[in-house]
Design a protein around this motif. Structure first.
Motif, PDB file in Angstrom:
ATOM      1  N   ALA A  47      65.961   2.569  47.253  1.00  0.00           N
ATOM      2  CA  ALA A  47      67.099   3.461  47.021  1.00  0.00           C
ATOM      3  C   ALA A  47      68.419   2.708  47.190  1.00  0.00           C
ATOM      4  O   ALA A  47      69.353   2.895  46.397  1.00  0.00           O
ATOM      5  CB  ALA A  47      67.044   4.655  47.966  1.00  0.00           C
ATOM      6  N   ARG A  48      68.512   1.855  48.216  1.00  0.00           N
ATOM      7  CA  ARG A  48      69.734   1.060  48.410  1.00  0.00           C
ATOM      8  C   ARG A  48      70.002   0.144  47.225  1.00  0.00           C
ATOM      9  O   ARG A  48      71.141  -0.002  46.778  1.00  0.00           O
ATOM     10  CB  ARG A  48      69.642   0.252  49.704  1.00  0.00           C
ATOM     11  N   GLU A  49      68.936  -0.480  46.711  1.00  0.00           N
ATOM     12  CA  GLU A  49      69.086  -1.370  45.551  1.00  0.00           C
ATOM     13  C   GLU A  49      69.553  -0.600  44.316  1.00  0.00           C
ATOM     14  O   GLU A  49      70.443  -1.042  43.592  1.00  0.00           O
ATOM     15  CB  GLU A  49      67.760  -2.090  45.256  1.00  0.00           C
ATOM     16  N   VAL A  50      68.933   0.547  44.080  1.00  0.00           N
ATOM     17  CA  VAL A  50      69.307   1.365  42.920  1.00  0.00           C
ATOM     18  C   VAL A  50      70.744   1.850  43.059  1.00  0.00           C
ATOM     19  O   VAL A  50      71.527   1.796  42.109  1.00  0.00           O
ATOM     20  CB  VAL A  50      68.334   2.557  42.737  1.00  0.00           C
ATOM     21  N   LEU A  51      71.117   2.295  44.252  1.00  0.00           N
ATOM     22  CA  LEU A  51      72.479   2.767  44.487  1.00  0.00           C
ATOM     23  C   LEU A  51      73.484   1.629  44.278  1.00  0.00           C
ATOM     24  O   LEU A  51      74.543   1.829  43.678  1.00  0.00           O
ATOM     25  CB  LEU A  51      72.596   3.350  45.889  1.00  0.00           C
ATOM     26  N   ARG A  52      73.146   0.444  44.742  1.00  0.00           N
ATOM     27  CA  ARG A  52      74.017  -0.717  44.522  1.00  0.00           C
ATOM     28  C   ARG A  52      74.185  -0.991  43.025  1.00  0.00           C
ATOM     29  O   ARG A  52      75.304  -1.214  42.537  1.00  0.00           O
ATOM     30  CB  ARG A  52      73.468  -1.950  45.228  1.00  0.00           C
ATOM     31  N   ASP A  53      73.085  -0.937  42.276  1.00  0.00           N
ATOM     32  CA  ASP A  53      73.153  -1.161  40.828  1.00  0.00           C
ATOM     33  C   ASP A  53      74.000  -0.089  40.147  1.00  0.00           C
ATOM     34  O   ASP A  53      74.782  -0.396  39.238  1.00  0.00           O
ATOM     35  CB  ASP A  53      71.751  -1.179  40.217  1.00  0.00           C
ATOM     36  N   LEU A  54      73.837   1.163  40.569  1.00  0.00           N
ATOM     37  CA  LEU A  54      74.640   2.242  39.988  1.00  0.00           C
ATOM     38  C   LEU A  54      76.125   2.026  40.260  1.00  0.00           C
ATOM     39  O   LEU A  54      76.965   2.216  39.369  1.00  0.00           O
ATOM     40  CB  LEU A  54      74.202   3.603  40.549  1.00  0.00           C
ATOM     41  N   ARG A  55      76.459   1.615  41.472  1.00  0.00           N
ATOM     42  CA  ARG A  55      77.867   1.369  41.812  1.00  0.00           C
ATOM     43  C   ARG A  55      78.433   0.199  41.021  1.00  0.00           C
ATOM     44  O   ARG A  55      79.587   0.240  40.582  1.00  0.00           O
ATOM     45  CB  ARG A  55      78.006   1.131  43.313  1.00  0.00           C
ATOM     46  N   GLU A  56      77.636  -0.850  40.838  1.00  0.00           N
ATOM     47  CA  GLU A  56      78.085  -1.993  40.038  1.00  0.00           C
ATOM     48  C   GLU A  56      78.337  -1.572  38.590  1.00  0.00           C
ATOM     49  O   GLU A  56      79.321  -1.971  37.982  1.00  0.00           O
ATOM     50  CB  GLU A  56      77.068  -3.128  40.091  1.00  0.00           C
ATOM     51  N   SER A  57      77.443  -0.757  38.051  1.00  0.00           N
ATOM     52  CA  SER A  57      77.620  -0.256  36.687  1.00  0.00           C
ATOM     53  C   SER A  57      78.855   0.624  36.595  1.00  0.00           C
ATOM     54  O   SER A  57      79.612   0.557  35.618  1.00  0.00           O
ATOM     55  CB  SER A  57      76.393   0.532  36.235  1.00  0.00           C
ATOM     56  N   ALA A  58      79.091   1.426  37.612  1.00  0.00           N
ATOM     57  CA  ALA A  58      80.283   2.282  37.632  1.00  0.00           C
ATOM     58  C   ALA A  58      81.547   1.433  37.677  1.00  0.00           C
ATOM     59  O   ALA A  58      82.519   1.715  36.967  1.00  0.00           O
ATOM     60  CB  ALA A  58      80.233   3.232  38.824  1.00  0.00           C
ATOM     61  N   ASP A  59      81.535   0.387  38.481  1.00  0.00           N
ATOM     62  CA  ASP A  59      82.689  -0.509  38.574  1.00  0.00           C
ATOM     63  C   ASP A  59      82.949  -1.231  37.252  1.00  0.00           C
ATOM     64  O   ASP A  59      84.091  -1.584  36.952  1.00  0.00           O
ATOM     65  CB  ASP A  59      82.490  -1.540  39.685  1.00  0.00           C
ATOM     66  N   ALA A  60      81.878  -1.403  36.466  1.00  0.00           N
ATOM     67  CA  ALA A  60      82.011  -2.058  35.160  1.00  0.00           C
ATOM     68  C   ALA A  60      82.427  -1.083  34.072  1.00  0.00           C
ATOM     69  O   ALA A  60      82.570  -1.466  32.911  1.00  0.00           O
ATOM     70  CB  ALA A  60      80.697  -2.740  34.782  1.00  0.00           C
ATOM     71  N   GLY A  61      82.616   0.202  34.438  1.00  0.00           N
ATOM     72  CA  GLY A  61      83.111   1.170  33.475  1.00  0.00           C
ATOM     73  C   GLY A  61      82.147   2.242  33.031  1.00  0.00           C
ATOM     74  O   GLY A  61      82.492   3.078  32.201  1.00  0.00           O
ATOM     75  N   ASP A  62      80.937   2.259  33.568  1.00  0.00           N
ATOM     76  CA  ASP A  62      79.947   3.273  33.192  1.00  0.00           C
ATOM     77  C   ASP A  62      80.184   4.540  34.017  1.00  0.00           C
ATOM     78  O   ASP A  62      79.800   4.629  35.182  1.00  0.00           O
ATOM     79  CB  ASP A  62      78.540   2.743  33.420  1.00  0.00           C
ATOM     80  N   GLU A  63      80.823   5.534  33.407  1.00  0.00           N
ATOM     81  CA  GLU A  63      81.186   6.759  34.116  1.00  0.00           C
ATOM     82  C   GLU A  63      79.954   7.541  34.564  1.00  0.00           C
ATOM     83  O   GLU A  63      79.929   8.106  35.664  1.00  0.00           O
ATOM     84  CB  GLU A  63      82.064   7.642  33.227  1.00  0.00           C
ATOM     85  N   VAL A  64      78.918   7.587  33.730  1.00  0.00           N
ATOM     86  CA  VAL A  64      77.695   8.316  34.097  1.00  0.00           C
ATOM     87  C   VAL A  64      77.051   7.681  35.330  1.00  0.00           C
ATOM     88  O   VAL A  64      76.616   8.381  36.245  1.00  0.00           O
ATOM     89  CB  VAL A  64      76.707   8.369  32.914  1.00  0.00           C
ATOM     90  N   ALA A  65      77.010   6.363  35.380  1.00  0.00           N
ATOM     91  CA  ALA A  65      76.452   5.680  36.556  1.00  0.00           C
ATOM     92  C   ALA A  65      77.271   6.004  37.797  1.00  0.00           C
ATOM     93  O   ALA A  65      76.715   6.149  38.896  1.00  0.00           O
ATOM     94  CB  ALA A  65      76.411   4.174  36.328  1.00  0.00           C
ATOM     95  N   GLY A  66      78.569   6.152  37.636  1.00  0.00           N
ATOM     96  CA  GLY A  66      79.416   6.526  38.763  1.00  0.00           C
ATOM     97  C   GLY A  66      79.072   7.895  39.307  1.00  0.00           C
ATOM     98  O   GLY A  66      78.973   8.090  40.517  1.00  0.00           O
ATOM     99  N   TRP A  67      78.874   8.844  38.405  1.00  0.00           N
ATOM    100  CA  TRP A  67      78.489  10.193  38.841  1.00  0.00           C
ATOM    101  C   TRP A  67      77.089  10.187  39.456  1.00  0.00           C
ATOM    102  O   TRP A  67      76.839  10.873  40.452  1.00  0.00           O
ATOM    103  CB  TRP A  67      78.562  11.179  37.681  1.00  0.00           C
ATOM    104  N   ASP A  68      76.175   9.410  38.859  1.00  0.00           N
ATOM    105  CA  ASP A  68      74.828   9.300  39.423  1.00  0.00           C
ATOM    106  C   ASP A  68      74.881   8.700  40.827  1.00  0.00           C
ATOM    107  O   ASP A  68      74.157   9.130  41.723  1.00  0.00           O
ATOM    108  CB  ASP A  68      73.925   8.447  38.529  1.00  0.00           C
ATOM    109  N   ALA A  69      75.729   7.699  41.029  1.00  0.00           N
ATOM    110  CA  ALA A  69      75.873   7.075  42.346  1.00  0.00           C
ATOM    111  C   ALA A  69      76.390   8.083  43.366  1.00  0.00           C
ATOM    112  O   ALA A  69      75.901   8.136  44.503  1.00  0.00           O
ATOM    113  CB  ALA A  69      76.800   5.868  42.269  1.00  0.00           C
ATOM    114  N   LEU A  70      77.360   8.888  42.983  1.00  0.00           N
ATOM    115  CA  LEU A  70      77.885   9.903  43.897  1.00  0.00           C
ATOM    116  C   LEU A  70      76.809  10.926  44.264  1.00  0.00           C
ATOM    117  O   LEU A  70      76.666  11.319  45.427  1.00  0.00           O
ATOM    118  CB  LEU A  70      79.089  10.619  43.267  1.00  0.00           C
ATOM    119  N   TYR A  71      76.045  11.359  43.260  1.00  0.00           N
ATOM    120  CA  TYR A  71      74.987  12.343  43.496  1.00  0.00           C
ATOM    121  C   TYR A  71      73.891  11.746  44.383  1.00  0.00           C
ATOM    122  O   TYR A  71      73.444  12.381  45.346  1.00  0.00           O
ATOM    123  CB  TYR A  71      74.417  12.817  42.163  1.00  0.00           C
ATOM    124  N   ALA A  72      73.475  10.518  44.083  1.00  0.00           N
ATOM    125  CA  ALA A  72      72.429   9.868  44.870  1.00  0.00           C
ATOM    126  C   ALA A  72      72.882   9.675  46.309  1.00  0.00           C
ATOM    127  O   ALA A  72      72.117   9.925  47.252  1.00  0.00           O
ATOM    128  CB  ALA A  72      72.067   8.522  44.243  1.00  0.00           C
TER     129      ALA A  72
END
Length: 96
Positions: A47-72
Motif C-alpha cells: 500500500a505504501r508503494e502504491v500510494l507513493r506511485d500515485l503521489r508521484e503521478s499526481a506531482d507529474a500532472g495526473d489529476e486522477v492519480a492525485g484524487w486516488d492518492a487522497l482517497y487511498a
C-alpha cells in the motif's frame, strides 16, 4: 448481465469497485476479516508503494492519480477507528 468499466469486464462487485475507483480498497483499508501480522505487514508495504506511485503521478500532472492518492490515504486512516469500534461492540475494548 455483464458489467464493464473502462472496457474491462468486472467479474464481481469487488472488482467493479476496484475498476471504477482505480484502486483496491482492501489494500488500503485492510480486509474486514482478520489477517495475520505478517499479512498485514506485507499489505501495508505494498500500500505504501502504491500510494507513493500515485503521489508521484499526481506531482507529474495526473489529476486522477492525485484524487486516488487522497482517497487511498483517507482509507488508511479510517481502519483503526472502525476496528476499535468493533472491538468495543464485542466487549473487548478499553471500556470493557
Amino acid at each position: 448481465m455483464r458489467t464493464f468499466v473502462a472496457g474491462q469486464e468486472a467479474a464481481d462487485k469487488n472488482e467493479f469497485v476496484e475498476l471504477a475507483l482505480g484502486i483496491d480498497v482492501d489494500l488500503f483499508r485492510g480486509p474486514l476479516e482478520k489477517e495475520t501480522t505478517e499479512e498485514r505487514r506485507a499489505r501495508r508495504d505494498v500500500a505504501r508503494e502504491v500510494l507513493r506511485d500515485l503521489r508521484e503521478s499526481a506531482d507529474a500532472g495526473d489529476e486522477v492519480a492525485g484524487w486516488d492518492a487522497l482517497y487511498a490515504d483517507a482509507l488508511t486512516r479510517t481502519v483503526p477507528f472502525v476496528r476499535a469500534a468493533r472491538a468495543q461492540w464485542a466487549g473487548t475494548g478499553a471500556a470493557a
